[in-house]
Each structure stands twice: as C-alpha cells, then as structure tokens.
Scaffold this motif. Structure first.
Motif, PDB file in Angstrom:
ATOM      1  N   THR A  67       0.827  -1.216   0.000  1.00 14.09           N
ATOM      2  CA  THR A  67       0.000   0.000   0.000  1.00 14.09           C
ATOM      3  C   THR A  67       0.860   1.265   0.000  1.00 14.09           C
ATOM      4  OG1 THR A  67      -0.137  -0.053   2.412  1.00 14.09           O
ATOM      5  CG2 THR A  67      -1.928  -1.136   1.185  1.00 14.09           C
ATOM      6  N   LYS A  69       2.080   2.994  -2.648  1.00 12.35           N
ATOM      7  CA  LYS A  69       1.960   3.890  -3.812  1.00 12.35           C
ATOM      8  C   LYS A  69       0.638   4.662  -3.798  1.00 12.35           C
ATOM      9  CE  LYS A  69       5.847   2.543  -5.652  1.00 12.35           C
ATOM     10  NZ  LYS A  69       6.983   3.434  -5.714  1.00 12.35           N
ATOM     11  N   TRP A  70       0.719   5.891  -4.316  1.00 13.40           N
ATOM     12  CA  TRP A  70      -0.436   6.789  -4.414  1.00 13.40           C
ATOM     13  C   TRP A  70      -0.509   7.359  -5.825  1.00 13.40           C
ATOM     14  CZ3 TRP A  70      -3.626   8.353  -0.240  1.00 13.40           C
ATOM     15  CH2 TRP A  70      -3.255   7.815   1.000  1.00 13.40           C
ATOM     16  N   ASN A  72      -1.537  10.519  -7.960  1.00 13.32           N
ATOM     17  CA  ASN A  72      -1.828  11.952  -7.886  1.00 13.32           C
ATOM     18  C   ASN A  72      -2.198  12.429  -9.282  1.00 13.32           C
ATOM     19  OD1 ASN A  72       1.096  12.611  -5.820  1.00 13.32           O
ATOM     20  ND2 ASN A  72      -0.852  11.795  -5.200  1.00 13.32           N
ATOM     21  N   ALA A 103      -7.736   0.811  -6.091  1.00 12.09           N
ATOM     22  CA  ALA A 103      -7.532   2.225  -5.770  1.00 12.09           C
ATOM     23  C   ALA A 103      -8.544   2.610  -4.704  1.00 12.09           C
ATOM     24  CB  ALA A 103      -7.716   3.091  -7.015  1.00 12.09           C
ATOM     25  N   THR A 139      -5.425  16.391  -6.669  1.00  6.66           N
ATOM     26  CA  THR A 139      -5.403  15.485  -5.509  1.00  6.66           C
ATOM     27  C   THR A 139      -4.435  15.903  -4.416  1.00  6.66           C
ATOM     28  OG1 THR A 139      -3.700  14.127  -6.532  1.00  6.66           O
ATOM     29  CG2 THR A 139      -5.998  13.465  -6.883  1.00  6.66           C
ATOM     30  N   ALA A 143       2.873  11.130  -1.298  1.00 10.82           N
ATOM     31  CA  ALA A 143       2.188  10.119  -0.495  1.00 10.82           C
ATOM     32  C   ALA A 143       1.178  10.797   0.423  1.00 10.82           C
ATOM     33  CB  ALA A 143       3.208   9.335   0.322  1.00 10.82           C
ATOM     34  N   ASN A 144       0.118  10.074   0.732  1.00 10.49           N
ATOM     35  CA  ASN A 144      -0.983  10.540   1.582  1.00 10.49           C
ATOM     36  C   ASN A 144      -1.874  11.566   0.908  1.00 10.49           C
ATOM     37  OD1 ASN A 144      -0.151   8.868   3.794  1.00 10.49           O
ATOM     38  ND2 ASN A 144       1.470  10.356   4.166  1.00 10.49           N
ATOM     39  N   ASN A 145      -1.758  11.716  -0.407  1.00 11.83           N
ATOM     40  CA  ASN A 145      -2.639  12.567  -1.207  1.00 11.83           C
ATOM     41  C   ASN A 145      -3.046  11.783  -2.444  1.00 11.83           C
ATOM     42  OD1 ASN A 145      -2.699  15.300   0.059  1.00 11.83           O
ATOM     43  ND2 ASN A 145      -0.494  15.058  -0.143  1.00 11.83           N
ATOM     44  N   HIS A 147      -5.207   8.868  -4.497  1.00  8.67           N
ATOM     45  CA  HIS A 147      -5.800   7.541  -4.314  1.00  8.67           C
ATOM     46  C   HIS A 147      -4.696   6.554  -3.909  1.00  8.67           C
ATOM     47  CE1 HIS A 147      -9.636   8.593  -6.368  1.00  8.67           C
ATOM     48  NE2 HIS A 147      -8.851   9.444  -7.017  1.00  8.67           N
ATOM     49  N   ARG A 148      -4.803   5.993  -2.718  1.00  2.56           N
ATOM     50  CA  ARG A 148      -3.839   4.976  -2.281  1.00  2.56           C
ATOM     51  C   ARG A 148      -4.097   3.700  -3.068  1.00  2.56           C
ATOM     52  NH1 ARG A 148      -2.632   4.003   3.779  1.00  2.56           N
ATOM     53  NH2 ARG A 148      -0.486   4.480   3.269  1.00  2.56           N
TER      54      ARG A 148
END
Length: 177
Positions: A67, A69-70, A72, A103, A139, A143-145, A147-148
C-alpha cells in the motif's frame, strides 16, 4: 442676498463634485488551459516475494499487500468535455499468479471533482479502468494525497507456477478521457 445666492451655488457645485460617483469597467482576459497530469508517488520500485512453506504439503505464502503507492493527478477539462479515467495494465502475465490492484477513495489535500475508484481489478496486458469520473480536480501531491493503491499477488493455478527470481512486471497507468 445676491452674495448669499452666489455662495449657495458655489457650495452646491462643490458638494456635488465631491460626492458624485462614477463607474467604469475593464475587460480581463482569462486563460485556463486543458490540463491532464498524473503520476504515481513515491517513485521507485516495489518488491513482492512469495515465501516457500516450511512444511511439506503446504502452499507457497503470498506476499503482504503493498500500500506504499499513491496516484496523484491534476485535471481541467475542456468546456463540455468528457470526464477522465485512469487505467492500469501490466507488460506481462505471470503464469499461475494474479496481480490485483485496488484504488482507494481519494484523500488528502485535493479538491474538485475527484474520481471514483472501481472494484479490485486483476491486471492483464489489456488496460482496465481503476478510477473514473475525474473532472476539474487536483489530488495534492506525494504520499498521503490522492488515491492509495493496494497491490496484491496471489496464486491462481498451481499447475502453471514455475520458480522465478526478480521477474520485473511493469504496471502502466494512463489518464485519458
């Protein structure tokens, strides 16, 4: 009396000048380009390794879901334009192994018409939608922004499995209308 009338007219003229209002307008040219940007954060590869069982007769142990990767993105659609979507595909299918992706709902510091994630998808060499309905939105970055992404590996057909070492599988993400 004439002096009084003269002073009154001067005072009236000055007060009208001091308290009068005027209006005006100016044209402002505004340009907002069509924007379609997307990336996966943080950069770098991930390693997902099956583990051999320690007892004969047991299956190989699938790696823990990743988990890290995100996704943006920034999007500004054309007037009357279509919403955007993000697809994912892989460069090769590994016999006996499923690579799945999910996602999550967008979170973080973004705003606008953020996309809606699809259900979990088993990746193939054919692009599949993982996020749809992206309108004018951003977005946030890093990271933490956004869709994870949750990436999981599992076995599907044991008869097709064969030992592998560091086999690279490239996941390609595409944002499109």
């Amino acid at each position: 009396m004439k002096l009084f009338k003269l002073l009154f007219l001067i005072f009236l003229g000055i007060s009208c000048t001091m308290f009068s209002q005027t209006t005006g307008n100016r044209t402002v040219a505004v340009t907002l380009p069509v924007v379609t940007l997307m990336d996966v954060e943080p950069t770098g590869t991930i390693a997902m390794n099956f583990v051999a069982p320690t007892d004969a007769g047991r299956p190989v142990i699938a790696p823990t879901a990743n988990t890290a990767k995100w996704i943006n993105y920034t999007s500004a659609v054309a007037p009357g334009g279509l919403s955007r979507r993000i697809t994912a595909s892989i460069n090769q299918v590994l016999p006996g192994i499923d690579i799945k992706i999910l996602a999550a709902t967008a979170s973080g510091s973004g705003g606008g018409t953020l996309g809606t994630p699809s259900a979990q998808v088993t990746l193939t060499t054919t692009a599949q939608t993982i996020i749809s309905g992206i309108g004018g939105a951003f977005t946030g970055t890093g990271a933490n922004n956004g869709h994870r992404l949750t990436i999981t590996l599992s076995t599907n057909t044991y008869a097709s499995l064969s030992a592998r070492t560091n086999t690279p599988v490239v996941i390609t993400y595409t944002i499109t209308e």
